[in-house]
Structure formats: C-alpha cells, structure tokens
Design an enzyme around this catalytic site. Structure first.
Site, PDB file in Angstrom:
ATOM      1  N   LYS A 157       3.585   5.836   5.288  1.00  0.00           N
ATOM      2  CA  LYS A 157       2.844   4.569   5.315  1.00  0.00           C
ATOM      3  C   LYS A 157       2.509   4.136   6.737  1.00  0.00           C
ATOM      4  O   LYS A 157       2.146   2.985   6.970  1.00  0.00           O
ATOM      5  CB  LYS A 157       3.655   3.499   4.583  1.00  0.00           C
ATOM      6  CG  LYS A 157       3.889   3.846   3.113  1.00  0.00           C
ATOM      7  CD  LYS A 157       4.795   2.842   2.434  1.00  0.00           C
ATOM      8  CE  LYS A 157       5.081   3.276   1.000  1.00  0.00           C
ATOM      9  NZ  LYS A 157       6.031   2.364   0.333  1.00  0.00           N
ATOM     10  N   PRO A 197       0.836  -1.207   0.000  1.00  0.00           N
ATOM     11  CA  PRO A 197       0.000   0.000   0.000  1.00  0.00           C
ATOM     12  C   PRO A 197       0.871   1.258   0.000  1.00  0.00           C
ATOM     13  O   PRO A 197       1.871   1.326   0.705  1.00  0.00           O
ATOM     14  CB  PRO A 197      -0.795  -0.098   1.299  1.00  0.00           C
ATOM     15  CG  PRO A 197      -0.692  -1.507   1.743  1.00  0.00           C
ATOM     16  CD  PRO A 197       0.570  -2.060   1.148  1.00  0.00           C
ATOM     17  N   GLU A 198       0.488   2.229  -0.819  1.00  0.00           N
ATOM     18  CA  GLU A 198       1.226   3.483  -0.823  1.00  0.00           C
ATOM     19  C   GLU A 198       0.514   4.467   0.110  1.00  0.00           C
ATOM     20  O   GLU A 198      -0.556   4.166   0.657  1.00  0.00           O
ATOM     21  CB  GLU A 198       1.352   4.003  -2.262  1.00  0.00           C
ATOM     22  CG  GLU A 198       2.000   2.927  -3.140  1.00  0.00           C
ATOM     23  CD  GLU A 198       2.783   3.450  -4.335  1.00  0.00           C
ATOM     24  OE1 GLU A 198       3.133   4.641  -4.365  1.00  0.00           O
ATOM     25  OE2 GLU A 198       3.078   2.635  -5.226  1.00  0.00           O
ATOM     26  N   ARG A 233      14.114  -3.767  -6.525  1.00  0.00           N
ATOM     27  CA  ARG A 233      12.774  -3.330  -6.943  1.00  0.00           C
ATOM     28  C   ARG A 233      12.745  -3.231  -8.461  1.00  0.00           C
ATOM     29  O   ARG A 233      13.751  -2.928  -9.090  1.00  0.00           O
ATOM     30  CB  ARG A 233      12.455  -1.937  -6.356  1.00  0.00           C
ATOM     31  CG  ARG A 233      12.705  -1.765  -4.885  1.00  0.00           C
ATOM     32  CD  ARG A 233      11.616  -2.368  -4.036  1.00  0.00           C
ATOM     33  NE  ARG A 233      10.290  -1.873  -4.331  1.00  0.00           N
ATOM     34  CZ  ARG A 233       9.709  -0.850  -3.696  1.00  0.00           C
ATOM     35  NH1 ARG A 233      10.350  -0.186  -2.771  1.00  0.00           N
ATOM     36  NH2 ARG A 233       8.467  -0.490  -3.999  1.00  0.00           N
ATOM     37  N   ARG A 286      12.549   9.912  11.734  1.00  0.00           N
ATOM     38  CA  ARG A 286      13.171   8.952  10.810  1.00  0.00           C
ATOM     39  C   ARG A 286      12.574   9.042   9.412  1.00  0.00           C
ATOM     40  O   ARG A 286      13.126   8.496   8.472  1.00  0.00           O
ATOM     41  CB  ARG A 286      12.946   7.509  11.303  1.00  0.00           C
ATOM     42  CG  ARG A 286      13.719   7.110  12.530  1.00  0.00           C
ATOM     43  CD  ARG A 286      13.817   5.584  12.634  1.00  0.00           C
ATOM     44  NE  ARG A 286      12.533   4.907  12.682  1.00  0.00           N
ATOM     45  CZ  ARG A 286      11.828   4.716  13.797  1.00  0.00           C
ATOM     46  NH1 ARG A 286      12.280   5.179  14.952  1.00  0.00           N
ATOM     47  NH2 ARG A 286      10.676   4.077  13.765  1.00  0.00           N
TER      48      ARG A 286
END
Ligand SMILES: [Zn+2]
Length: 271
Positions: free
Chosen positions: A55, A5-6, A261, A124
C-alpha cells in the site's frame, strides 16, 4: 465509510503518475504548508519512475530523491490536464508539469526517503502479490510457524503486502479455508494455491479498477440472482454480505471480528 485502499489501487496510481509525469521536470508545492520543505527539494527535478510496494507508493526523482506516500484511510489523489486549478482544501502536495497537475490530500505519510530508508521500508513488508520480485516463500515462512488465524496473518502487511480485507476474505472463501484456521495448519500446497489466487485476483483488480472475485458460474446473469448493490462495485462472495445467502451453498454468510476488523465467511463452504 470507504474501505482502506488495497494494493491494486496503489499500483494503479503508480502507473497513472508515471503516465502523467515520468521524464518530466515537475514543479512541486505544498499549498497547505505541511510538506513545504520536501516540496521545495522536489521542485525542478525530473520524475524518473514510480512503483508501488503493497500500500506504499514511491516516486523516484533524479538525484536519488524518493517520495513516499501512504494514503491511509483518508488520503486521496486528484489530477487533471493543463494548468492546476486554485487549490481547494488541504492540499499536502501539488505536482505540475506543462501538461498535467496532481494534488494529494489527507495522506498518512508524505515524505522524502533516502535509498536506505526505502530499503528498510521494504524489509518491513511481506511480499506483494502484484510485484514480479515477490517471494511467496518469505510469507509462508511466517505463516507456517504461527498459531495466529490465517485471516490476521494475511492482513498483516509484514506477512503479505497490499492485501486488505476484501482480498483476504474473498481469497479465503475461494480457497474454502476458514478465516480462523491457525497459520501453521496451512499446508505448502494450499499456500501455493492461495498465493496464486491472490496474484490473479489482484492483477485483475489492477486491470479493471475494482475488486471482482465471483467465478463465472456464480454471476447474476448465470444464476438469476440480483446483482450486488454497493457503491464500491464488484461482485464478491462474502465481503460485507452478512446474513445473506452464500452464492454457492445458500447458507447464511457470517460476520465476526478479529483484532478489531470485521471478518466474513461461509460456515459451510469454509471449514
Ligand atoms: Zn457457502
């Protein structure tokens, strides 16, 4: 396999959960048992607010109790009205009010955090294009000093938060930027355009619940091409279209890999 999920999905969940429960005292349980202690602390408290950061999903409960959820690859929420059904499968967390219920299965993270721990989490993460408080200069400070390919930088959640492979490959196509361009070669002006486009694409995805990136001039109803057939929906330029003709120049869309990726791009439009 469904893509991770983005950010737009998580922002939609934050809004949905506020609609279901904000202002309500919730009952919490962990039918599977792995979040039993946390659920016991949440149970009987009022959900005050929700938010997404990249996310990461946060529920803010009264008494500075903060629930942090990261869905990862397999996490999924389901919800419904009225009384919850008997739990099916590995339900990590179940929330219920007098009006609604919500189940969470398979998340990477489901934990209670303190405010300092939430602050550390946010530190972060890079700026999230879907947040009003995002500072794109923070991301550019990293990008403009780095020899790393732009696609890898944009997928790094510590540079930009919430962007996944679809937004990154599509925004780079729309900007005419090659995915392997070293970050330090991106000018401030091109970064401002790219950031603004990410904000626009992601905001639209929050509104409609899917990722559409194709400009009106290149839509099937305008050009006469067949619409995209993909169970995730959405019209895109290059994402998962290797070997197919570019919607703009008809060159073949390429696929490569970068740090494990897949990458997709048009060698003519992006150089
Ligand atoms: Zn092209």
């Amino acid at each position: 396999m469904a893509p991770v999920p983005e950010g737009h999905t998580i922002h939609r969940l934050a809004t949905r959960h506020a609609e279901l429960f904000a202002g309500d005292r919730v009952r919490a349980a962990s039918p599977q048992g792995r979040f039993a202690e946390g659920a016991a602390r949440l149970s009987g408290t009022v959900l005050e607010d929700t938010e997404a950061y990249g996310k990461h999903l946060l529920h803010h409960y009264a008494g500075e109790l903060i629930l942090h959820v990261h869905l990862g690859l397999y996490g999924k929420f389901t919800d419904g009205p009225g009384e919850p059904p008997p739990p099916v499968g590995q339900v990590r967390l179940r929330l219920a009010s007098d009006r609604h219920w919500l189940d969470l299965r398979g998340p990477t993270a489901c934990e209670l955090l303190t405010p300092p721990e939430v602050a550390a989490l946010r530190d972060r993460l890079g700026p999230d294009p879907l947040r009003a408080d995002a500072d794109p200069d923070r991301a550019y400070a990293r990008i403009s000093r780095s020899p790393t390919p732009l696609a890898a930088l944009l997928l790094d959640q510590s540079v930009v938060a919430g962007t996944g492979l679809i937004f990154v490959t599509e925004a780079l196509f729309r900007a005419g930027l090659p995915p392997l361009l070293p970050g330090r070669e991106l000018t401030p002006a091109r970064w401002r355009e790219l950031w603004a486009d990410l904000v626009a694409l992601m905001t639209r995805a929050v509104e409609v619940g899917r990722i559409d990136t194709v400009r009106d001039a290149h839509l099937p109803e305008v050009t006469g091409r067949a619409p995209r057939v993909d169970r995730h929906g959405g019209e895109v330029y290059v994402y998962r279209r290797p070997g197919q003709p570019c919607h703009v120049c008809a060159d073949e869309v390429r696929r490569g890999t970068l740090t494990g990726r897949n990458l997709y791009w048009c060698p003519t439009c992006q150089r």
